[in-house]
Scaffold this motif. Structure first.
Motif, PDB file in Angstrom:
ATOM      1  N   ASN A   1      -0.628   0.014   2.572  1.00 28.54           N
ATOM      2  CA  ASN A   1      -1.641   0.948   3.099  1.00 28.54           C
ATOM      3  C   ASN A   1      -2.932   0.217   3.466  1.00 28.54           C
ATOM      4  O   ASN A   1      -4.042   0.741   3.316  1.00 28.54           O
ATOM      5  CB  ASN A   1      -1.921   2.070   2.100  1.00 28.54           C
ATOM      6  CG  ASN A   1      -2.637   3.246   2.745  1.00 28.54           C
ATOM      7  OD1 ASN A   1      -2.571   3.433   3.958  1.00 28.54           O
ATOM      8  ND2 ASN A   1      -3.337   4.032   1.947  1.00 28.54           N
TER       9      ASN A   1
ATOM     10  N   TYR B   1      -5.682   4.251  12.939  1.00 31.15           N
ATOM     11  CA  TYR B   1      -5.090   5.425  12.276  1.00 31.15           C
ATOM     12  C   TYR B   1      -6.040   5.994  11.232  1.00 31.15           C
ATOM     13  O   TYR B   1      -6.213   7.222  11.137  1.00 31.15           O
ATOM     14  CB  TYR B   1      -3.765   5.028  11.631  1.00 31.15           C
ATOM     15  CG  TYR B   1      -3.185   6.098  10.738  1.00 31.15           C
ATOM     16  CD1 TYR B   1      -2.417   7.129  11.270  1.00 31.15           C
ATOM     17  CD2 TYR B   1      -3.410   6.085   9.360  1.00 31.15           C
ATOM     18  CE1 TYR B   1      -1.891   8.120  10.451  1.00 31.15           C
ATOM     19  CE2 TYR B   1      -2.893   7.064   8.533  1.00 31.15           C
ATOM     20  CZ  TYR B   1      -2.135   8.074   9.088  1.00 31.15           C
ATOM     21  OH  TYR B   1      -1.620   9.051   8.278  1.00 31.15           O
ATOM     22  N   GLN B   2      -6.659   5.139  10.429  1.00 31.23           N
ATOM     23  CA  GLN B   2      -7.582   5.623   9.402  1.00 31.23           C
ATOM     24  C   GLN B   2      -8.781   6.324  10.016  1.00 31.23           C
ATOM     25  O   GLN B   2      -9.273   7.311   9.470  1.00 31.23           O
ATOM     26  CB  GLN B   2      -8.032   4.464   8.519  1.00 31.23           C
ATOM     27  CG  GLN B   2      -6.975   4.008   7.527  1.00 31.23           C
ATOM     28  CD  GLN B   2      -7.556   3.124   6.446  1.00 31.23           C
ATOM     29  OE1 GLN B   2      -8.677   2.615   6.570  1.00 31.23           O
ATOM     30  NE2 GLN B   2      -6.799   2.924   5.384  1.00 31.23           N
TER      31      GLN B   2
ATOM     32  N   PHE C   1      -7.366   9.893  11.036  1.00 28.49           N
ATOM     33  CA  PHE C   1      -6.676  10.813  10.137  1.00 28.49           C
ATOM     34  C   PHE C   1      -7.131  10.741   8.686  1.00 28.49           C
ATOM     35  O   PHE C   1      -6.481  11.331   7.818  1.00 28.49           O
ATOM     36  CB  PHE C   1      -5.160  10.555  10.192  1.00 28.49           C
ATOM     37  CG  PHE C   1      -4.566  10.801  11.541  1.00 28.49           C
ATOM     38  CD1 PHE C   1      -4.364  12.092  12.000  1.00 28.49           C
ATOM     39  CD2 PHE C   1      -4.235   9.744  12.365  1.00 28.49           C
ATOM     40  CE1 PHE C   1      -3.833  12.325  13.249  1.00 28.49           C
ATOM     41  CE2 PHE C   1      -3.692   9.972  13.619  1.00 28.49           C
ATOM     42  CZ  PHE C   1      -3.494  11.265  14.060  1.00 28.49           C
ATOM     43  N   THR C   2      -8.210  10.054   8.377  1.00 31.88           N
ATOM     44  CA  THR C   2      -8.746  10.042   7.024  1.00 31.88           C
ATOM     45  C   THR C   2     -10.233  10.359   7.060  1.00 31.88           C
ATOM     46  O   THR C   2     -10.937   9.985   7.999  1.00 31.88           O
ATOM     47  CB  THR C   2      -8.529   8.677   6.344  1.00 31.88           C
ATOM     48  OG1 THR C   2      -9.193   7.658   7.096  1.00 31.88           O
ATOM     49  CG2 THR C   2      -7.050   8.354   6.237  1.00 31.88           C
ATOM     50  N   GLY C   3     -10.713  11.045   6.012  1.00 34.40           N
ATOM     51  CA  GLY C   3     -12.122  11.403   5.936  1.00 34.40           C
ATOM     52  C   GLY C   3     -12.514  12.333   7.062  1.00 34.40           C
ATOM     53  O   GLY C   3     -11.770  13.249   7.453  1.00 34.40           O
TER      54      GLY C   3
ATOM     55  N   ARG D   1     -12.479  12.871  10.484  1.00 36.08           N
ATOM     56  CA  ARG D   1     -11.633  12.274  11.507  1.00 36.08           C
ATOM     57  C   ARG D   1     -12.400  12.050  12.809  1.00 36.08           C
ATOM     58  O   ARG D   1     -12.867  13.001  13.429  1.00 36.08           O
ATOM     59  CB  ARG D   1     -10.407  13.158  11.735  1.00 36.08           C
ATOM     60  CG  ARG D   1      -9.539  13.278  10.488  1.00 36.08           C
ATOM     61  CD  ARG D   1      -8.319  14.126  10.724  1.00 36.08           C
ATOM     62  NE  ARG D   1      -8.666  15.519  10.929  1.00 36.08           N
ATOM     63  CZ  ARG D   1      -7.769  16.478  11.180  1.00 36.08           C
ATOM     64  NH1 ARG D   1      -6.479  16.177  11.282  1.00 36.08           N
ATOM     65  NH2 ARG D   1      -8.164  17.727  11.331  1.00 36.08           N
TER      66      ARG D   1
END
Length: 340
Positions: free
Chosen positions: A283, A298-299, A302-304, A306
């Motif tokens: 990861n 990608y992070q 799609f994380t936090g 966005r």
């Protein structure tokens, strides 16, 4: 006597003779050529049309949409939303020009260049090692050995198994406490390693797993090239006193250049964007030590909170890097006399 008026115009003659010089050849324009091609090969265009439509929908539209989003400040807050059946929130993001690109490349807190450095290191390492292993195995399997078909089948299995299945298997094998790899090292009296949590070992681990997935493709492609080399060349070389290394260097490698160049290009593009291995094995960790450009994009998306616009800009930069590499690589091959 009647005079033919159709020849009253002066006719240009070629220099030094009486033969009329030919005027510039008239060629059909692009629309005419297109109509001729469509009329002559309509069946081929009919067969190709569905594929073109599918590619345009699945590749063309997302690409254009990504290019547009990369010039906006679109994120999770200002994007269009549909809540239930009655509440619709329209998009409120705006165009910001090239600010996403400048922030990524030259921002105070950018990690683009560090991620690019590791991505290039990862790509070169994986492609080089997998090519050497694939070439070696292809040469071995090209000889008449007992059980050759069985060996070929077994060596293709890493390529046949889905990447996410192989990656999960390797994650279990490399587990620090319960993994088979550390247990095997302990049984042999060798030191064990924290394969996925130590920064250096994590980088080595992801390279190992990706090489495991990549070498069968190289092996199959090179093996096909080896079987197309005429045996008479090796027989003539033996008669001239060439040893095995000289035959490999002067016959095998030059004959494999067209195939190996294509294999290296495809392997580079695939490895540069190899998302499953990094995402499923580490990861991007520990920290950001194994984070590639594609996993960083990608992070962002799609994380936090966005950041769709910034993530799209990362994707466009990745695309530009690969396009530049492909163009430079192809030109270098042309200079060497390779034909694609």
């Amino acid at each position: 006597m009647a005079v033919d008026t159709t020849t009253s115009q002066p006719t240009a003659t070629a220099a030094g003779g009486d033969t009329p010089a030919r005027g510039p050849r008239r060629t059909a324009g692009t629309p005419g050529r297109l109509r001729l091609a469509l009329g002559k090969h309509w069946y081929a265009w009919t067969l190709v049309a569905p594929v073109v439509i599918v590619i345009a929908v699945l590749v063309g539209y997302p690409l254009v949409q990504g290019l547009y989003l990369s010039t906006t400040d679109a994120n999770d807050k200002n994007s269009e939303k549909q809540i239930g059946d009655f509440l619709h929130i329209p998009a409120s993001y705006k165009n910001v020009g090239l600010s996403n690109y400048t922030d990524i490349l030259f921002g105070a807190h950018t990690n683009f260049w560090a991620r690019l450095g590791w991505t290039v290191t990862w790509t070169v390492s994986c492609v080089a090692v997998s090519f050497v292993i694939g070439l070696t195995l292809a040469i071995m399997l090209n000889r008449k050995v007992r059980g050759r078909s069985v060996y070929r089948t077994l060596l293709i299995l890493p390529w046949a198994v889905p990447a996410f299945v192989s990656t999960f298997s390797w994650r279990f094998i490399m587990n620090n406490d319960r993994g088979f790899l550390n247990h095997a090292l302990q049984a042999l009296g060798l030191p064990t390693f924290d394969w996925l949590n130590d920064p250096t070992m994590a980088q080595i681990s992801v390279v190992m797993v990706n090489v495991w997935l990549a070498f069968p493709f190289v092996m199959v492609a090179v093996l096909g090239g080896l079987q197309s080399i005429p045996g008479e060349l090796y027989e003539a070389a033996e008669m001239d006193g060439a040893n095995a290394w000289q035959q490999f260097w002067n016959i095998t490698l030059p004959a494999l250049r067209p195939i190996s160049s294509t294999v290296i290009l495809l392997s580079t593009i695939w490895t540069f964007n190899m998302f499953p291995v990094i995402f499923l094995l580490t990861n991007g960790g520990p920290g950001d030590e194994t984070q590639l450009l594609v996993t960083a994009a990608y992070q962002k998306a799609f994380t936090g909170l966005r950041q769709f616009g910034e993530s799209s800009a990362w994707g466009v930069l990745i695309l530009l890097i690969l396009v530049v590499f492909a163009v430079v690589y192809r030109r270098s091959l042309r200079k060497q006399g390779e034909v694609w």
